[in-house]
Design a protein around this motif. Sequence first.
Motif, PDB file in Angstrom:
ATOM      1  N   GLU A   1       4.194  -4.647  13.017  1.00 57.23           N
ATOM      2  CA  GLU A   1       3.711  -4.241  14.222  1.00 57.23           C
ATOM      3  C   GLU A   1       3.043  -2.589  13.801  1.00 57.23           C
ATOM      4  O   GLU A   1       2.773  -2.075  14.362  1.00 57.23           O
ATOM      5  N   ARG A   2       3.437  -2.498  12.453  1.00 54.45           N
ATOM      6  CA  ARG A   2       2.108  -1.203  11.769  1.00 54.45           C
ATOM      7  C   ARG A   2       1.666  -1.081  11.712  1.00 54.45           C
ATOM      8  O   ARG A   2       0.395  -0.501  12.051  1.00 54.45           O
TER       9      ARG A   2
ATOM     10  N   ALA B   1       2.011  -1.543   0.862  1.00 52.74           N
ATOM     11  CA  ALA B   1       0.538  -1.058   1.671  1.00 52.74           C
ATOM     12  C   ALA B   1       0.268  -1.285   2.532  1.00 52.74           C
ATOM     13  O   ALA B   1      -0.465  -0.035   3.142  1.00 52.74           O
ATOM     14  N   VAL B   2       0.982  -1.394   3.760  1.00 49.48           N
ATOM     15  CA  VAL B   2       0.994  -1.126   4.746  1.00 49.48           C
ATOM     16  C   VAL B   2       1.667  -0.080   5.276  1.00 49.48           C
ATOM     17  O   VAL B   2       0.168   0.889   5.935  1.00 49.48           O
ATOM     18  N   GLU B   3       2.299   0.284   4.593  1.00 47.82           N
ATOM     19  CA  GLU B   3       2.369   2.235   4.802  1.00 47.82           C
ATOM     20  C   GLU B   3       1.741   2.764   4.568  1.00 47.82           C
ATOM     21  O   GLU B   3       1.263   4.101   4.869  1.00 47.82           O
ATOM     22  N   THR B   4       0.760   2.922   3.504  1.00 48.40           N
ATOM     23  CA  THR B   4       0.263   3.553   2.945  1.00 48.40           C
ATOM     24  C   THR B   4      -0.864   3.878   4.025  1.00 48.40           C
ATOM     25  O   THR B   4      -1.453   4.655   3.696  1.00 48.40           O
TER      26      THR B   4
ATOM     27  N   THR C   1      -2.585   2.061   6.380  1.00 46.73           N
ATOM     28  CA  THR C   1      -1.688   2.506   8.256  1.00 46.73           C
ATOM     29  C   THR C   1      -1.903   4.603   8.143  1.00 46.73           C
ATOM     30  O   THR C   1      -1.977   4.481   9.179  1.00 46.73           O
ATOM     31  N   ALA C   2      -1.172   4.805   7.596  1.00 51.17           N
ATOM     32  CA  ALA C   2      -1.116   6.404   7.603  1.00 51.17           C
ATOM     33  C   ALA C   2      -2.525   6.904   7.347  1.00 51.17           C
ATOM     34  O   ALA C   2      -2.605   8.223   7.884  1.00 51.17           O
ATOM     35  N   LEU C   3      -3.444   6.202   7.245  1.00 52.34           N
ATOM     36  CA  LEU C   3      -4.470   7.157   6.643  1.00 52.34           C
ATOM     37  C   LEU C   3      -5.651   7.231   8.324  1.00 52.34           C
ATOM     38  O   LEU C   3      -4.978   6.068   9.082  1.00 52.34           O
ATOM     39  N   PRO C   4      -5.920   8.116   8.637  1.00 54.66           N
ATOM     40  CA  PRO C   4      -6.776   8.280   9.511  1.00 54.66           C
ATOM     41  C   PRO C   4      -7.856   6.826  10.148  1.00 54.66           C
ATOM     42  O   PRO C   4      -7.945   6.861  11.432  1.00 54.66           O
ATOM     43  N   GLY C   5      -8.436   6.903   9.387  1.00 59.15           N
ATOM     44  CA  GLY C   5      -9.570   5.742   9.862  1.00 59.15           C
ATOM     45  C   GLY C   5      -9.347   4.783   9.495  1.00 59.15           C
ATOM     46  O   GLY C   5     -10.486   3.547   8.818  1.00 59.15           O
ATOM     47  N   THR C   6      -8.249   4.434   8.715  1.00 59.92           N
ATOM     48  CA  THR C   6      -8.349   2.766   8.616  1.00 59.92           C
ATOM     49  C   THR C   6      -7.483   1.702   9.488  1.00 59.92           C
ATOM     50  O   THR C   6      -6.342   1.823  10.188  1.00 59.92           O
ATOM     51  N   THR C   7      -7.751   0.655   9.457  1.00 61.46           N
ATOM     52  CA  THR C   7      -7.606  -0.294  10.245  1.00 61.46           C
ATOM     53  C   THR C   7      -6.864  -2.026   9.723  1.00 61.46           C
ATOM     54  O   THR C   7      -7.979  -1.675   8.541  1.00 61.46           O
ATOM     55  N   VAL C   8      -6.138  -1.763   9.606  1.00 57.16           N
ATOM     56  CA  VAL C   8      -5.607  -3.183   8.807  1.00 57.16           C
ATOM     57  C   VAL C   8      -5.026  -4.226   9.095  1.00 57.16           C
ATOM     58  O   VAL C   8      -4.251  -4.171  10.095  1.00 57.16           O
ATOM     59  N   TYR C   9      -5.575  -5.243   8.732  1.00 58.57           N
ATOM     60  CA  TYR C   9      -5.264  -6.655   9.061  1.00 58.57           C
ATOM     61  C   TYR C   9      -4.460  -7.301   8.302  1.00 58.57           C
ATOM     62  O   TYR C   9      -4.496  -7.554   7.491  1.00 58.57           O
ATOM     63  N   LEU C  10      -3.145  -8.365   8.449  1.00 56.47           N
ATOM     64  CA  LEU C  10      -1.750  -8.843   7.302  1.00 56.47           C
ATOM     65  C   LEU C  10      -2.953 -10.126   7.586  1.00 56.47           C
ATOM     66  O   LEU C  10      -3.133 -11.226   8.868  1.00 56.47           O
TER      67      LEU C  10
ATOM     68  N   ALA D   1       0.991   1.504  -7.307  1.00 59.27           N
ATOM     69  CA  ALA D   1      -0.118   2.341  -7.926  1.00 59.27           C
ATOM     70  C   ALA D   1      -1.705   2.052  -7.382  1.00 59.27           C
ATOM     71  O   ALA D   1      -2.220   3.119  -7.087  1.00 59.27           O
ATOM     72  N   TRP D   2      -1.705   0.826  -8.129  1.00 59.85           N
ATOM     73  CA  TRP D   2      -3.669   0.386  -7.429  1.00 59.85           C
ATOM     74  C   TRP D   2      -3.662   0.438  -5.819  1.00 59.85           C
ATOM     75  O   TRP D   2      -4.791   1.445  -5.853  1.00 59.85           O
ATOM     76  N   ILE D   3      -2.864   0.459  -5.018  1.00 57.81           N
ATOM     77  CA  ILE D   3      -2.647   0.556  -3.250  1.00 57.81           C
ATOM     78  C   ILE D   3      -3.277   2.252  -3.177  1.00 57.81           C
ATOM     79  O   ILE D   3      -3.749   2.783  -2.583  1.00 57.81           O
ATOM     80  N   ASP D   4      -2.187   2.790  -4.137  1.00 55.22           N
ATOM     81  CA  ASP D   4      -2.376   4.325  -3.560  1.00 55.22           C
ATOM     82  C   ASP D   4      -3.619   4.738  -4.096  1.00 55.22           C
ATOM     83  O   ASP D   4      -3.972   5.704  -3.494  1.00 55.22           O
ATOM     84  N   GLU D   5      -3.913   3.856  -5.386  1.00 57.22           N
ATOM     85  CA  GLU D   5      -5.709   5.106  -5.641  1.00 57.22           C
ATOM     86  C   GLU D   5      -6.432   4.192  -4.504  1.00 57.22           C
ATOM     87  O   GLU D   5      -7.425   5.248  -4.214  1.00 57.22           O
ATOM     88  N   VAL D   6      -6.580   2.808  -4.287  1.00 53.78           N
ATOM     89  CA  VAL D   6      -7.566   2.699  -3.412  1.00 53.78           C
ATOM     90  C   VAL D   6      -7.039   3.320  -1.539  1.00 53.78           C
ATOM     91  O   VAL D   6      -7.980   3.937  -1.161  1.00 53.78           O
ATOM     92  N   ALA D   7      -5.953   3.424  -1.473  1.00 53.05           N
ATOM     93  CA  ALA D   7      -5.304   4.841  -0.191  1.00 53.05           C
ATOM     94  C   ALA D   7      -6.763   6.084  -0.751  1.00 53.05           C
ATOM     95  O   ALA D   7      -6.868   6.951   0.195  1.00 53.05           O
TER      96      ALA D   7
END
Length: 401
Positions: A230-231, A193-196, A198-207, A143-149
């Motif tokens: 890989e995502r 978190a990765v799925e949510t 990386t679906a955003l158009p301007g967001t770059t994610v590193y693990l 739920a927190w990740i969804d709010e961040v997104a």
Amino acid sequence: MHRRRRGIAAGAGAAAALLLAAGFTGAAEAADRAGGADGKRGAERVRLYTPPANPDARTQIEELVRSGKYRDAAGIARMVTTPQAVWLNGSGDDGRIRQEVAGIVRDAARKRALPVLSLYNVPGRDCSQYSAGGAANTAEYTAWIDEVARGIGTRRALVVLEPDSLALLPSDCGQDDDRGTLTDARYEEIGHAVETLTALPGTTVYLDAGHSNWHSVRSIVPRLVRAGVERTAGFYLNASNYRSDDELAWYGKLVSGCLEHTLGGGDPASCPDQWTDRNDARTWLDAHVTPDPSDQPHFVTDTSRNGRGPWYPETDQYPDPQDWCNPPDRGLGRQPTTRTGDPLHDARLWIKIPGESDGACLRGTEGPEDPARGTVAPPAGQWFPEQALELVRNSVPPLLP
């Protein structure tokens, strides 16, 4: 006499404000000169975002001005006005995190800067050590990740996802059961978190990939694969640590190559690790990894406190040296930039906020003092004036001319 003291305090406050403004100008100009790609493979010129400084940093600057230590004051001002990450945690059930994130990315967009968001709220974070906390369970975290997104929306952001989340799994610190329930939950949480994000158009994610003196390449690569690397754009190294730039660059190259090999169906156990002879490792890379960097996972590194490299206490000096925890006599590292000269290395970032404590750092003793410093260190995340001055004075390259 009372009026005179007020005048001195007001003068110190004004001087601190001027120093902060001068520091911001210098740091912003340095960031503009650095330029480069923003982590999404492009050659776009980018300016990294500088968040508001820790309020206690301003207090330290004022005290240094009052004491006539103007160079130290200027150094602290320059340090806190250098682009660095914003660390985010807290509850996700009331929308406050969404509003906070939205304010950050909106401010960054207004300044035409790329914000670095360090998300640090996974359940059981830091194996319940100095930075213990995080969401209560998987449902609260998702739920927190969804709010961040929702807060990020369509604006740009570079996300450093959950420091230590993969390098320090619940199973690594004896917090899991025999079935690996909490470790499975950790992968579920990071996967969401990765799925949510990386679906955003301007967001770059590193693990999280720890650092070069922790897991072997063969150990960290399967964790990154299971977490869905890989995502994403790739992985980050050295968050809140002190490993040298050269060591990190080599480790990053090896992890990237092993990831490509593994994602293509290869066995990570066949990859060279960071302790393999470098010539032998290069031979393996030439034989198993494509020469095109665009086909490989990329990485970013934390250079906020690695100017003088790691701290090496005598092995028998402390029951648990905790070489990562407020080590003495360290210095700021290279300035944040997205122009690194290495096509796999997307950016050098200040992920850890320099000047903020790592925790009590008892080093296996009863405390309350940190025996390496002879003082009681502030709790994790609080401003540590002594360490802040060390980082400025020992910076490599020098922070001030």
